[in-house]
Motif scaffolding. Structure first.
Motif, PDB file in Angstrom:
ATOM      1  N   ILE A  37       0.623  -0.831  -0.060  1.00 31.66           N
ATOM      2  CA  ILE A  37       0.348  -0.281  -0.179  1.00 31.66           C
ATOM      3  C   ILE A  37       1.098   0.745   0.090  1.00 31.66           C
ATOM      4  O   ILE A  37       0.896   2.104   0.311  1.00 31.66           O
ATOM      5  CB  ILE A  37      -0.995   0.101   1.461  1.00 31.66           C
ATOM      6  CG1 ILE A  37      -0.425  -0.124   2.802  1.00 31.66           C
ATOM      7  CG2 ILE A  37      -2.335  -1.151   1.002  1.00 31.66           C
ATOM      8  CD1 ILE A  37      -1.036  -0.035   3.692  1.00 31.66           C
ATOM      9  N   GLU A  38       2.284   1.032  -0.363  1.00 27.25           N
ATOM     10  CA  GLU A  38       3.160   2.876  -0.066  1.00 27.25           C
ATOM     11  C   GLU A  38       3.444   3.381   1.256  1.00 27.25           C
ATOM     12  O   GLU A  38       2.741   4.631   0.413  1.00 27.25           O
ATOM     13  CB  GLU A  38       3.299   2.775  -2.183  1.00 27.25           C
ATOM     14  CG  GLU A  38       4.082   3.710  -1.828  1.00 27.25           C
ATOM     15  CD  GLU A  38       4.900   3.474  -2.188  1.00 27.25           C
ATOM     16  OE1 GLU A  38       5.965   3.814  -2.073  1.00 27.25           O
ATOM     17  OE2 GLU A  38       5.160   2.767  -3.034  1.00 27.25           O
ATOM     18  N   ARG A  39       3.159   2.881   2.117  1.00 30.22           N
ATOM     19  CA  ARG A  39       2.932   3.481   3.458  1.00 30.22           C
ATOM     20  C   ARG A  39       1.216   4.491   2.891  1.00 30.22           C
ATOM     21  O   ARG A  39       1.614   4.820   4.173  1.00 30.22           O
ATOM     22  CB  ARG A  39       4.121   4.434   3.221  1.00 30.22           C
ATOM     23  CG  ARG A  39       5.498   3.983   3.320  1.00 30.22           C
ATOM     24  CD  ARG A  39       6.858   4.841   3.083  1.00 30.22           C
ATOM     25  NE  ARG A  39       7.789   4.561   2.592  1.00 30.22           N
ATOM     26  CZ  ARG A  39       7.844   4.101   1.139  1.00 30.22           C
ATOM     27  NH1 ARG A  39       7.245   4.620   0.311  1.00 30.22           N
ATOM     28  NH2 ARG A  39       9.111   4.051   1.098  1.00 30.22           N
ATOM     29  N   GLY A  40       0.378   3.602   2.547  1.00 27.26           N
ATOM     30  CA  GLY A  40      -1.052   4.090   2.739  1.00 27.26           C
ATOM     31  C   GLY A  40      -0.541   6.119   2.533  1.00 27.26           C
ATOM     32  O   GLY A  40      -1.757   6.996   3.499  1.00 27.26           O
ATOM     33  N   TYR A  41       0.385   6.850   1.389  1.00 30.69           N
ATOM     34  CA  TYR A  41       0.015   7.882   1.588  1.00 30.69           C
ATOM     35  C   TYR A  41      -1.370   8.138   0.642  1.00 30.69           C
ATOM     36  O   TYR A  41      -2.060   9.384   0.223  1.00 30.69           O
ATOM     37  CB  TYR A  41       0.934   8.109   0.063  1.00 30.69           C
ATOM     38  CG  TYR A  41       2.008   7.796   0.699  1.00 30.69           C
ATOM     39  CD1 TYR A  41       2.594   8.007   2.106  1.00 30.69           C
ATOM     40  CD2 TYR A  41       3.645   7.633  -0.748  1.00 30.69           C
ATOM     41  CE1 TYR A  41       3.900   8.047   2.135  1.00 30.69           C
ATOM     42  CE2 TYR A  41       5.261   7.698   0.438  1.00 30.69           C
ATOM     43  CZ  TYR A  41       5.242   7.822   1.350  1.00 30.69           C
ATOM     44  OH  TYR A  41       6.517   8.017   2.103  1.00 30.69           O
TER      45      TYR A  41
END
Length: 110
Positions: A37-41
């Motif tokens: 989730i790519e750090r939840g950006y």
């Protein structure tokens, strides 16, 4: 309430499911979703996509817990609360704040 940061190797669990009986029917198949989730950006969009997919088990990578780069949000708990899930998290490592990085590339705060 202060956020509980997880140390490497420590299991964290929060059950965000509503009180009451579990899903009423037993399934013969299980839908598993694995997603970085790519750090939840893009947390709101991630939550909406997860809601639409409606998987039985979510395996998420790059879940941030209290990191400056993602607004100090516990992204895993935010997802679990929004989707009313039973949430289990195991930290692989702890990243520390660096004065050499900008806010988006920061890691954890300790």
């Amino acid at each position: 309430m202060e956020m509980e940061l997880t140390l490497p190797g420590k299991l964290f669990r929060r059950d965000c499911r509503p009180a009451g009986p579990a899903r009423p029917e037993a399934k013969s198949t299980i839908k598993l979703l694995q997603w970085n989730i790519e750090r939840g950006y893009q947390l709101a969009g991630i939550i909406e996509e997860l809601r639409a997919i409606d998987a039985d088990i979510l395996s998420l990578q790059e879940v941030d817990v209290g990191c400056e780069r993602s607004g100090s949000v516990d992204t895993g708990v935010a997802i679990a609360e929004a989707l009313q899930l039973n949430y289990v998290f195991l930290s692989e490592f702890e990243e520390l704040h660096s004065p050499l990085r900008d806010a988006r590339t920061q890691a954890g705060k300790r």
